[in-house]
Design a protein around this motif. Structure first.
Motif, PDB file in Angstrom:
ATOM      1  N   ALA A  38     -12.004  48.628  11.816  1.00 15.29           N
ATOM      2  CA  ALA A  38     -11.698  46.994  11.736  1.00 15.29           C
ATOM      3  C   ALA A  38     -12.670  46.384  11.138  1.00 15.29           C
ATOM      4  O   ALA A  38     -12.815  45.725  10.001  1.00 15.29           O
ATOM      5  CB  ALA A  38     -11.138  46.242  12.712  1.00 15.29           C
ATOM      6  N   ALA A  39     -14.182  46.768  12.303  1.00 16.00           N
ATOM      7  CA  ALA A  39     -15.092  46.417  11.957  1.00 16.00           C
ATOM      8  C   ALA A  39     -15.620  47.240  10.096  1.00 16.00           C
ATOM      9  O   ALA A  39     -16.468  46.624   9.340  1.00 16.00           O
ATOM     10  CB  ALA A  39     -16.351  46.579  12.526  1.00 16.00           C
ATOM     11  N   LYS A  40     -15.064  48.465   9.976  1.00 10.01           N
ATOM     12  CA  LYS A  40     -15.855  49.045   9.132  1.00 10.01           C
ATOM     13  C   LYS A  40     -14.997  48.781   7.731  1.00 10.01           C
ATOM     14  O   LYS A  40     -16.081  48.928   6.767  1.00 10.01           O
ATOM     15  CB  LYS A  40     -15.636  50.555   9.076  1.00 10.01           C
ATOM     16  N   TYR A  41     -13.761  48.672   8.050  1.00 13.74           N
ATOM     17  CA  TYR A  41     -13.229  48.105   6.392  1.00 13.74           C
ATOM     18  C   TYR A  41     -13.636  46.967   6.103  1.00 13.74           C
ATOM     19  O   TYR A  41     -12.712  46.224   5.343  1.00 13.74           O
ATOM     20  CB  TYR A  41     -12.228  48.472   6.645  1.00 13.74           C
ATOM     21  N   ARG A  62      -6.465  41.495  16.875  1.00 19.05           N
ATOM     22  CA  ARG A  62      -6.068  40.487  15.714  1.00 19.05           C
ATOM     23  C   ARG A  62      -7.583  40.460  14.796  1.00 19.05           C
ATOM     24  O   ARG A  62      -8.185  40.715  15.287  1.00 19.05           O
ATOM     25  CB  ARG A  62      -6.240  38.991  16.949  1.00 19.05           C
ATOM     26  N   HIS A  63      -6.826  40.582  13.681  1.00 20.15           N
ATOM     27  CA  HIS A  63      -7.699  39.934  12.599  1.00 20.15           C
ATOM     28  C   HIS A  63      -7.598  38.575  12.324  1.00 20.15           C
ATOM     29  O   HIS A  63      -6.221  37.927  11.714  1.00 20.15           O
ATOM     30  CB  HIS A  63      -7.271  40.959  11.333  1.00 20.15           C
ATOM     31  N   PRO A  64      -8.204  38.070  12.292  1.00 20.80           N
ATOM     32  CA  PRO A  64      -7.851  36.776  12.437  1.00 20.80           C
ATOM     33  C   PRO A  64      -7.912  36.092  10.937  1.00 20.80           C
ATOM     34  O   PRO A  64      -8.278  36.459   9.419  1.00 20.80           O
ATOM     35  CB  PRO A  64      -8.950  35.897  12.703  1.00 20.80           C
ATOM     36  N   CYS A  83      -1.986  53.298  14.000  1.00 23.61           N
ATOM     37  CA  CYS A  83      -1.656  54.319  12.771  1.00 23.61           C
ATOM     38  C   CYS A  83      -1.627  52.924  11.287  1.00 23.61           C
ATOM     39  O   CYS A  83      -1.087  53.280  10.453  1.00 23.61           O
ATOM     40  CB  CYS A  83       0.221  53.735  13.128  1.00 23.61           C
ATOM     41  N   PHE A  84      -1.619  51.656  11.957  1.00 21.61           N
ATOM     42  CA  PHE A  84      -1.768  51.016  11.134  1.00 21.61           C
ATOM     43  C   PHE A  84      -2.897  50.001  10.302  1.00 21.61           C
ATOM     44  O   PHE A  84      -2.777  49.466   9.403  1.00 21.61           O
ATOM     45  CB  PHE A  84      -0.984  49.720  11.762  1.00 21.61           C
ATOM     46  N   ILE A  85      -4.093  51.130  10.937  1.00 22.80           N
ATOM     47  CA  ILE A  85      -5.520  50.688  10.166  1.00 22.80           C
ATOM     48  C   ILE A  85      -6.092  51.441  10.126  1.00 22.80           C
ATOM     49  O   ILE A  85      -7.365  51.965   9.597  1.00 22.80           O
ATOM     50  CB  ILE A  85      -6.273  49.931  11.290  1.00 22.80           C
ATOM     51  N   ASP A  86      -5.253  53.449  10.278  1.00 19.38           N
ATOM     52  CA  ASP A  86      -6.259  54.540   9.816  1.00 19.38           C
ATOM     53  C   ASP A  86      -6.517  54.687   8.870  1.00 19.38           C
ATOM     54  O   ASP A  86      -7.250  55.889   8.362  1.00 19.38           O
ATOM     55  CB  ASP A  86      -6.106  55.175  11.507  1.00 19.38           C
ATOM     56  N   LEU A  92      -2.121  49.088   6.156  1.00 19.06           N
ATOM     57  CA  LEU A  92      -1.171  47.900   6.247  1.00 19.06           C
ATOM     58  C   LEU A  92      -1.871  46.695   6.866  1.00 19.06           C
ATOM     59  O   LEU A  92      -1.883  45.788   6.506  1.00 19.06           O
ATOM     60  CB  LEU A  92       0.181  48.443   7.310  1.00 19.06           C
ATOM     61  N   ALA A  93      -2.504  46.635   7.486  1.00 17.82           N
ATOM     62  CA  ALA A  93      -4.027  46.175   8.402  1.00 17.82           C
ATOM     63  C   ALA A  93      -4.270  45.420   7.720  1.00 17.82           C
ATOM     64  O   ALA A  93      -4.774  44.774   7.850  1.00 17.82           O
ATOM     65  CB  ALA A  93      -4.003  46.394   9.853  1.00 17.82           C
ATOM     66  N   ILE A  94      -5.311  46.756   7.350  1.00 15.62           N
ATOM     67  CA  ILE A  94      -6.311  45.695   6.231  1.00 15.62           C
ATOM     68  C   ILE A  94      -6.082  45.612   5.034  1.00 15.62           C
ATOM     69  O   ILE A  94      -6.419  43.828   4.754  1.00 15.62           O
ATOM     70  CB  ILE A  94      -7.073  47.000   5.928  1.00 15.62           C
ATOM     71  N   THR A  95      -4.940  45.663   4.085  1.00 14.24           N
ATOM     72  CA  THR A  95      -4.388  45.011   3.931  1.00 14.24           C
ATOM     73  C   THR A  95      -3.657  43.645   3.284  1.00 14.24           C
ATOM     74  O   THR A  95      -3.579  42.639   2.901  1.00 14.24           O
ATOM     75  CB  THR A  95      -3.406  46.010   3.116  1.00 14.24           C
ATOM     76  N   LEU A  96      -3.332  43.355   4.636  1.00 13.67           N
ATOM     77  CA  LEU A  96      -2.651  42.317   4.761  1.00 13.67           C
ATOM     78  C   LEU A  96      -3.609  41.000   5.193  1.00 13.67           C
ATOM     79  O   LEU A  96      -3.430  39.996   4.945  1.00 13.67           O
ATOM     80  CB  LEU A  96      -1.786  42.404   5.917  1.00 13.67           C
TER      81      LEU A  96
END
Length: 393
Positions: A38-41, A62-64, A83-86, A92-96
């Motif tokens: 999460a931090a890297k992206y 959580r990504h606020p 699976c939602f961030i790698d 999907l997580a980073i996109t949202l």
């Protein structure tokens, strides 16, 4: 002749070097945890702990973002929220998060990030700790997590995006705790799993024998399966070496079980995938899935006649009442998905009372992996998925 041999050696060496360089580029992501990725992206994640009614301690990331637009991501059986961030920027997580949603990612009990309990030790008390199926994951883990997200965001509803057996949890929750239907804007199912009659590939070969296999595991005292530390360490040892790992672990085993799409799952991604997979599961979950297949009913766990009478008041376990799953539901299905097949999804579509969107993905090779691990999600999934999230969130 010698010139041709030399030329062949140079070409082969060049191919090998480039394949290894591609793999090395993924080693960093393979070693990072969810928060590290999460931090890297560019969208750092905060960590929450959720304690369920029956004492399991879950890790929630959580990504606020905009608190009026909470989205909960629910992984399937054997992965984790990784699976939602790698897939990094293509995940999907980073996109949202980039679109401003308040993104949450659950980690179901017993998996890598949620291997804790208020009293039970998974290493010294495995029979007690891992005594759960997808029923408990739904009525305890998913309900507690939904309540926590709504409390933290001060909202009355959230959107849920689930994958594979993560979708199963939505149907069980809506059936067993109908009040939660009103807490969900839309329950989005990627590769929905409720019925298993038409499963293909290796899974179709194994499912008829799954009850015998899980019974053998019980006799051997094996309760935790596909653990990150044990199974994962072995898989990383075997599958990280390229091109062998891709040819055997991915093209033969993974594609044989989940569906074939070499464009969506390339060799360079293999170390990243096995750096995070598997995340953990239980013998009992697979036993329950075996029962669903054998009885061809989406029903509660079958404990045998005597215990069934004690628990359910009937000799056979009752079906999950899908007519009670009144939340708005969206189903996304892949033609090349060997687990969440089109035929089984169509049966589910007819069984649910409030399906507002049903999509068989236009990309013909769309497999089970493409919904969360696919290289081309931005082209093959997001143009269909994101408008649904936006419409109902």
């Amino acid at each position: 002749m010698y010139l041709r041999l030399l030329l062949f050696a140079v070409i082969a060496g060049d191919i090998f070097v480039h394949s290894q360089l591609s793999v090395l580029s993924g080693l960093e992501d393979a070693a990072l945890t969810y928060t590290g990725l999460a931090a890297k992206y560019g969208h750092p994640a905060t960590t929450y702990k959720v304690t369920t009614e029956d004492g399991y301690i879950l890790t929630l990331f959580r990504h606020p973002g905009n608190t009026s637009r909470p989205v909960l991501l629910v992984h399937g059986n054997t992965p984790t929220s990784d699976c939602f961030i790698d897939r990094g920027k293509g995940s999907l997580a980073i996109t949202l998060a980039g679109l401003g949603y308040d993104v949450w990612a659950i980690n179901i009990r017993g998996t890598r990030y949620s291997r804790s309990h208020v009293t039970l030790n998974p290493d010294t008390q495995p029979k007690q700790f891992f005594n759960y199926s997808f029923y408990e994951e739904a009525v305890y883990d998913l309900s507690a997590t939904i309540d926590r997200v709504l409390t933290e965001t001060a909202q009355k509803k959230l959107t849920v995006v689930s994958h594979s057996v993560g979708t199963t949890l939505l149907y069980v929750l809506g059936s067993e705790k109908p009040e939660y239907n009103d807490k969900i804007n839309v329950g989005i199912s990627l590769a929905p799993i409720a019925f298993l009659k038409n499963v293909r590939g290796y899974a179709g070969i194994i499912l008829p024998y799954l009850l015998e296999i899980t019974s053998l595991f019980a006799d051997l005292g094996i309760e935790e399966v596909f653990s990150y530390e044990k199974t994962g360490t072995l898989l990383r040892l075997i599958c990280d070496a390229q091109p062998f790992g891709y040819e055997v672990c991915v093209k033969i085993v993974l594609f044989g079980a989940l569906g074939v799409d070499s464009n969506g799952f390339e060799m360079a991604y293999t170390p990243t995938f096995f750096g995070h997979y598997p995340g953990g599961s239980t013998r009992k979950i697979f036993q329950h899935l075996g029962q669903v297949y054998k009885r061809d009913k989406f029903a509660n766990f079958d404990y045998g006649e005597d215990k069934n009478l004690q628990l359910y008041g009937t000799s056979e376990p009752p079906d999950f009442d899908l007519s009670k799953v009144t939340m708005k539901t969206a189903l996304f299905v892949g033609e090349e998905d060997y687990l969440g097949t089109v035929k089984d999804a169509e049966r589910l579509n007819q069984s649910l009372p409030n399906v507002v969107y049903y999509q068989v993905m236009p990309y013909k090779n769309f497999s089970h992996t493409d919904f969360v691990w696919g290289r081309q999600m931005a082209q093959n999934l997001f143009p269909y998925l994101l408008p649904v999230i936006d419409k109902y969130t």
